[in-house]
Design an enzyme around this catalytic site. Structure first.
Site, PDB file in Angstrom:
ATOM      1  N   HIS A   1       3.465  15.182 -16.293  1.00 56.73           N
ATOM      2  CA  HIS A   1       3.787  15.294 -14.543  1.00 56.73           C
ATOM      3  C   HIS A   1       2.942  16.481 -14.033  1.00 56.73           C
ATOM      4  O   HIS A   1       3.172  17.488 -13.094  1.00 56.73           O
ATOM      5  CB  HIS A   1       5.080  15.967 -14.502  1.00 56.73           C
ATOM      6  CG  HIS A   1       5.883  14.969 -15.029  1.00 56.73           C
ATOM      7  ND1 HIS A   1       5.367  13.356 -14.811  1.00 56.73           N
ATOM      8  CD2 HIS A   1       7.230  15.302 -15.320  1.00 56.73           C
ATOM      9  CE1 HIS A   1       7.105  12.840 -15.419  1.00 56.73           C
ATOM     10  NE2 HIS A   1       7.739  14.179 -15.770  1.00 56.73           N
TER      11      HIS A   1
ATOM     12  N   LEU B   1       0.980   6.286 -16.034  1.00 59.72           N
ATOM     13  CA  LEU B   1       1.350   7.103 -14.852  1.00 59.72           C
ATOM     14  C   LEU B   1       3.033   6.723 -14.990  1.00 59.72           C
ATOM     15  O   LEU B   1       3.508   6.482 -15.578  1.00 59.72           O
ATOM     16  CB  LEU B   1       1.444   6.462 -13.762  1.00 59.72           C
ATOM     17  CG  LEU B   1      -1.031   5.864 -13.614  1.00 59.72           C
ATOM     18  CD1 LEU B   1      -0.881   5.340 -12.326  1.00 59.72           C
ATOM     19  CD2 LEU B   1      -0.849   7.304 -13.252  1.00 59.72           C
ATOM     20  N   ASP B   2       3.779   8.190 -14.147  1.00 56.47           N
ATOM     21  CA  ASP B   2       4.935   8.484 -14.712  1.00 56.47           C
ATOM     22  C   ASP B   2       6.130   6.380 -13.700  1.00 56.47           C
ATOM     23  O   ASP B   2       4.711   6.170 -12.977  1.00 56.47           O
ATOM     24  CB  ASP B   2       5.611   9.515 -13.053  1.00 56.47           C
ATOM     25  CG  ASP B   2       4.444  11.226 -13.540  1.00 56.47           C
ATOM     26  OD1 ASP B   2       4.745  10.886 -15.307  1.00 56.47           O
ATOM     27  OD2 ASP B   2       4.533  11.702 -13.220  1.00 56.47           O
ATOM     28  N   PHE B   3       7.187   6.898 -13.394  1.00 55.13           N
ATOM     29  CA  PHE B   3       7.151   6.114 -13.405  1.00 55.13           C
ATOM     30  C   PHE B   3       7.359   5.414 -11.567  1.00 55.13           C
ATOM     31  O   PHE B   3       6.628   4.426 -11.469  1.00 55.13           O
ATOM     32  CB  PHE B   3       9.040   5.695 -13.024  1.00 55.13           C
ATOM     33  CG  PHE B   3      10.237   4.885 -13.022  1.00 55.13           C
ATOM     34  CD1 PHE B   3       9.887   3.207 -14.257  1.00 55.13           C
ATOM     35  CD2 PHE B   3      11.556   4.925 -12.552  1.00 55.13           C
ATOM     36  CE1 PHE B   3      11.169   3.033 -14.316  1.00 55.13           C
ATOM     37  CE2 PHE B   3      12.056   3.875 -12.380  1.00 55.13           C
ATOM     38  CZ  PHE B   3      11.847   3.088 -13.139  1.00 55.13           C
TER      39      PHE B   3
ATOM     40  N   LYS C   1       2.403  16.983  -9.934  1.00 59.79           N
ATOM     41  CA  LYS C   1       3.688  17.077  -9.055  1.00 59.79           C
ATOM     42  C   LYS C   1       4.174  18.752  -9.528  1.00 59.79           C
ATOM     43  O   LYS C   1       4.735  18.863  -9.144  1.00 59.79           O
ATOM     44  CB  LYS C   1       5.190  16.421 -10.093  1.00 59.79           C
ATOM     45  CG  LYS C   1       5.187  14.547  -9.503  1.00 59.79           C
ATOM     46  CD  LYS C   1       5.895  14.170  -9.982  1.00 59.79           C
ATOM     47  CE  LYS C   1       5.785  12.492  -9.310  1.00 59.79           C
ATOM     48  NZ  LYS C   1       6.089  11.488 -10.888  1.00 59.79           N
TER      49      LYS C   1
END
Ligand code: URA
Length: 230
Positions: free
Chosen positions: A184, A101-103, A187
């Protein structure tokens, strides 16, 4: 590794001895006699010759973590806290993340030392849906649902995303189910409609749903029943 190779690689047996032992039925894997030299042996398997242990079999480990924002889905990072830092477990370096998962993305993260199992969870071919709660800066264009269901062309990879299901929950809020995990991806899908994702939370991966009782940063071991579902 094939069982015949595993045996022949041990210092005490030649290729021929390995073949003879297999034929005699004296080799067992996890308590079952195995004569087939092509049988696949993994590090998690206990291998015995009569009562003598040839390999103890590592324990496979599986955890669900509620990933908080502001931490990296990586095993090491020079600047930021990693999801591995959140685990109070021995031999953490053996674990890998099944679907990063992203930051700033929160939610369900699965960690394990079993690569075959994690591939079954993450490979698009296994069709395990990953469900995300998405909040966007602008109202969600109703055309998104049709477009996501048809698949979007990602020029950088030169591929079209697999059909994804979008359920509108509010003007700027939706639940999105993906069947793959491109860089991503969520997004970029909303980015196609010039709509910025301002919050992203993964609720589930296949049959595994994040426990409501796990606060951000907390984790627990998966149950044998959960492990067997994948
Ligand atoms: N898609 C994203 O854009 N980010 C994530 O963290 C997961 C899916």
């Amino acid at each position: 590794m094939r069982l015949d190779r595993f045996l022949a690689n041990l210092p005490q047996f030649s290729h021929q001895q390995a073949r003879l032992l297999l034929a005699s039925g004296r080799i067992s894997v996890n308590g079952q006699s195995v004569r087939d030299g092509t049988h696949d042996v993994r590090v998690f398997d206990r291998v015995e010759l009569d009562d003598e242990t040839l390999q103890t079999g590592k324990s496979a480990r599986f955890f669900m973590l509620h990933k908080p924002t502001g931490c990296v889905s990586a095993t090491a990072d020079p600047r930021h806290q990693t999801v591995i830092d959140l685990l109070g477990e021995p031999h953490k370096a053996e674990l890998h993340i099944a679907g990063r998962l992203d930051f700033n993305t929160t939610g369900l993260l699965i960690l394990t030392n079993d690569g075959l199992w994690s591939r079954r969870l993450t490979q698009p071919a296994s069709r395990q849906g990953k469900t995300y709660l998405v909040e966007t800066e602008d109202p969600i264009d109703p055309d998104c649902a049709v477009c996501f269901a048809q698949g979007l062309y990602f020029r950088f990879e030169g591929l079209t995303t697999l059909p994804a299901e979008l359920e509108l929950l509010d003007t700027c809020k939706a639940r999105l189910t993906l069947h793959e995990g491109r860089y991503h991806q969520v997004k970029r899908m909303f980015g196609h409609f010039n709509n910025k994702v301002i919050s992203l939370h993964r609720e589930s991966m296949g049959p595994l749903t994040l426990d409501a009782g796990l606060a951000p940063g907390q984790y627990r071991a998966l149950t044998p029943a959960e492990i067997a579902q994948i």
